[in-house]
Design a protein around this motif. Structure first.
Motif, PDB file in Angstrom:
ATOM      1  N   PHE A  32       0.801  -1.246  -0.145  1.00 41.94           N
ATOM      2  CA  PHE A  32       0.029  -0.030   0.066  1.00 41.94           C
ATOM      3  C   PHE A  32       1.099   1.142   0.156  1.00 41.94           C
ATOM      4  CE2 PHE A  32      -2.540  -3.090   2.047  1.00 41.94           C
ATOM      5  CZ  PHE A  32      -3.986  -2.943   1.605  1.00 41.94           C
ATOM      6  N   SER A  33       0.533   2.250  -0.669  1.00 44.22           N
ATOM      7  CA  SER A  33       1.163   3.357  -0.513  1.00 44.22           C
ATOM      8  C   SER A  33       0.781   4.420   0.620  1.00 44.22           C
ATOM      9  CB  SER A  33       1.077   4.469  -1.649  1.00 44.22           C
ATOM     10  OG  SER A  33      -0.470   4.983  -1.979  1.00 44.22           O
ATOM     11  N   GLU A  34      -0.436   3.909   1.086  1.00 50.11           N
ATOM     12  CA  GLU A  34      -0.550   5.059   2.511  1.00 50.11           C
ATOM     13  C   GLU A  34      -0.201   4.777   3.684  1.00 50.11           C
ATOM     14  OE1 GLU A  34      -5.058   4.505   2.796  1.00 50.11           O
ATOM     15  OE2 GLU A  34      -4.727   2.588   2.521  1.00 50.11           O
ATOM     16  N   TYR A  35       0.522   3.470   3.923  1.00 45.45           N
ATOM     17  CA  TYR A  35       0.821   3.165   5.293  1.00 45.45           C
ATOM     18  C   TYR A  35       2.395   3.435   5.562  1.00 45.45           C
ATOM     19  CZ  TYR A  35      -3.520   0.685   5.598  1.00 45.45           C
ATOM     20  OH  TYR A  35      -4.871   0.454   5.278  1.00 45.45           O
ATOM     21  N   LEU A  54      -0.501   5.942   9.216  1.00 44.80           N
ATOM     22  CA  LEU A  54      -0.239   6.352   7.848  1.00 44.80           C
ATOM     23  C   LEU A  54       0.913   7.244   7.791  1.00 44.80           C
ATOM     24  CD1 LEU A  54      -4.156   7.581   7.487  1.00 44.80           C
ATOM     25  CD2 LEU A  54      -2.996   5.503   6.432  1.00 44.80           C
ATOM     26  N   HIS A  55       1.168   7.735   6.490  1.00 45.85           N
ATOM     27  CA  HIS A  55       2.340   8.870   6.088  1.00 45.85           C
ATOM     28  C   HIS A  55       1.625   9.995   6.733  1.00 45.85           C
ATOM     29  CE1 HIS A  55       5.180   6.203   4.010  1.00 45.85           C
ATOM     30  NE2 HIS A  55       4.084   5.829   3.634  1.00 45.85           N
ATOM     31  N   PRO A  56       2.168  11.026   7.028  1.00 48.86           N
ATOM     32  CA  PRO A  56       1.677  12.240   7.674  1.00 48.86           C
ATOM     33  C   PRO A  56       1.059  12.867   6.442  1.00 48.86           C
ATOM     34  CG  PRO A  56       4.070  12.157   8.192  1.00 48.86           C
ATOM     35  CD  PRO A  56       3.885  11.065   7.184  1.00 48.86           C
ATOM     36  N   ASP A  57      -0.166  13.605   6.921  1.00 50.63           N
ATOM     37  CA  ASP A  57      -0.996  14.287   6.009  1.00 50.63           C
ATOM     38  C   ASP A  57      -0.265  15.740   5.627  1.00 50.63           C
ATOM     39  OD1 ASP A  57      -1.587  16.044   8.064  1.00 50.63           O
ATOM     40  OD2 ASP A  57      -3.624  15.040   8.378  1.00 50.63           O
ATOM     41  N   GLU A  58      -1.154  16.390   4.798  1.00 51.75           N
ATOM     42  CA  GLU A  58      -0.688  17.649   4.388  1.00 51.75           C
ATOM     43  C   GLU A  58      -0.486  18.499   5.455  1.00 51.75           C
ATOM     44  OE1 GLU A  58      -5.021  17.611   4.760  1.00 51.75           O
ATOM     45  OE2 GLU A  58      -3.576  16.520   3.484  1.00 51.75           O
ATOM     46  N   ASN A  59      -0.985  18.270   6.725  1.00 54.30           N
ATOM     47  CA  ASN A  59      -0.582  19.232   8.025  1.00 54.30           C
ATOM     48  C   ASN A  59       0.532  18.470   8.711  1.00 54.30           C
ATOM     49  OD1 ASN A  59      -2.790  21.263   7.123  1.00 54.30           O
ATOM     50  ND2 ASN A  59      -4.279  19.682   7.990  1.00 54.30           N
ATOM     51  N   GLY A  60       1.009  17.401   8.347  1.00 54.53           N
ATOM     52  CA  GLY A  60       2.035  16.863   9.042  1.00 54.53           C
ATOM     53  C   GLY A  60       1.788  15.861  10.236  1.00 54.53           C
ATOM     54  N   LYS A  61       0.287  15.771  10.192  1.00 52.41           N
ATOM     55  CA  LYS A  61      -0.298  14.776  11.284  1.00 52.41           C
ATOM     56  C   LYS A  61      -0.283  13.421  10.686  1.00 52.41           C
ATOM     57  CE  LYS A  61      -4.412  13.646  13.875  1.00 52.41           C
ATOM     58  NZ  LYS A  61      -3.741  13.121  15.048  1.00 52.41           N
ATOM     59  N   GLU A  62       0.179  12.347  11.739  1.00 55.05           N
ATOM     60  CA  GLU A  62       0.233  10.892  11.235  1.00 55.05           C
ATOM     61  C   GLU A  62      -0.943  10.330  11.954  1.00 55.05           C
ATOM     62  OE1 GLU A  62       3.872   9.114  12.673  1.00 55.05           O
ATOM     63  OE2 GLU A  62       5.052  10.122  11.201  1.00 55.05           O
ATOM     64  N   TRP A  63      -1.925   9.670  11.346  1.00 53.62           N
ATOM     65  CA  TRP A  63      -3.020   9.127  11.724  1.00 53.62           C
ATOM     66  C   TRP A  63      -2.651   7.544  12.228  1.00 53.62           C
ATOM     67  CZ3 TRP A  63      -7.212  11.884  12.996  1.00 53.62           C
ATOM     68  CH2 TRP A  63      -7.527  13.179  12.375  1.00 53.62           C
ATOM     69  N   SER A  64      -3.092   7.053  13.438  1.00 53.96           N
ATOM     70  CA  SER A  64      -2.766   5.797  13.576  1.00 53.96           C
ATOM     71  C   SER A  64      -3.969   5.150  14.517  1.00 53.96           C
ATOM     72  CB  SER A  64      -1.618   6.029  14.405  1.00 53.96           C
ATOM     73  OG  SER A  64      -1.079   4.599  14.805  1.00 53.96           O
ATOM     74  N   TRP A  65      -4.068   3.924  14.537  1.00 54.54           N
ATOM     75  CA  TRP A  65      -5.016   3.100  14.960  1.00 54.54           C
ATOM     76  C   TRP A  65      -4.893   1.617  15.039  1.00 54.54           C
ATOM     77  CZ3 TRP A  65      -5.509   4.957  10.038  1.00 54.54           C
ATOM     78  CH2 TRP A  65      -5.676   3.894   9.081  1.00 54.54           C
ATOM     79  N   VAL A  66      -5.598   1.170  15.822  1.00 56.46           N
ATOM     80  CA  VAL A  66      -5.405  -0.261  16.172  1.00 56.46           C
ATOM     81  C   VAL A  66      -6.454  -1.184  15.388  1.00 56.46           C
ATOM     82  CG1 VAL A  66      -5.250  -2.380  17.883  1.00 56.46           C
ATOM     83  CG2 VAL A  66      -3.902  -0.183  18.318  1.00 56.46           C
TER      84      VAL A  66
END
Length: 153
Positions: A32-35, A54-66
């Protein structure tokens, strides 16, 4: 109101190859390109508890979950759900694999609802999931087909 997305793609590779490659969570960052990262937290038989980042979004935030993922090779299905739901009220995922002429039909079905205070609504997320699923499925198809000898199909 819950939303539902359904996307599918034919991958010109045998079902066993597609099954194996798409269920190797430790290699999802190559598929996957998003992880950015996949961390397996617990594995018991066909059940895996894991963290996705996830890779950081346009605001630099990394989203993560279990999430928890249960694979059923005999039925060629995978069921998953978010354990840490984040902005989702719930997220349930069902992948199916089916042998078809020339390869494997892979389907992704996602049922979800956003929390009332989520930064986006259900319709926005539905459209986003549909758009991104097509991109990721095409990428997965291309990568698996590149790894699979044509004679194997």
């Amino acid at each position: 109101m819950p939303e539902l997305t359904e996307n599918e793609i034919v991958i010109h590779a045998p079902l066993d190859v597609v099954w194996q490659r798409t269920n190797e969570l430790e290699r999802w960052t190559d598929l996957f390109s998003e992880y950015k990262e996949v961390e397996v937290l617990e594995r018991e038989g066909d059940r895996v508890l894991f963290r996705l980042t996830l890779h950081p979004d346009e605001n630099g935030k990394e989203w993560s979950w279990v999430s928890e993922r249960v694979m059923d090779r005999a039925r060629a299905t995978v069921r998953a759900h978010r354990v840490e739901t984040g902005p989702f009220a719930f997220m349930r995922i069902h992948w199916t694999y089916e042998e078809v002429a020339g390869g494997t039909l892979m389907r992704w079905r996602q049922e979800f609802a956003m929390k009332p205070d989520a930064p986006v609504d259900d319709a926005w997320m539905r459209d986003n999931i549909n758009r991104n699923s097509k991109v990721q499925m095409a990428l997965i198809r291309d990568r698996i087909e590149a790894e699979t000898p044509r004679a194997a199909v």
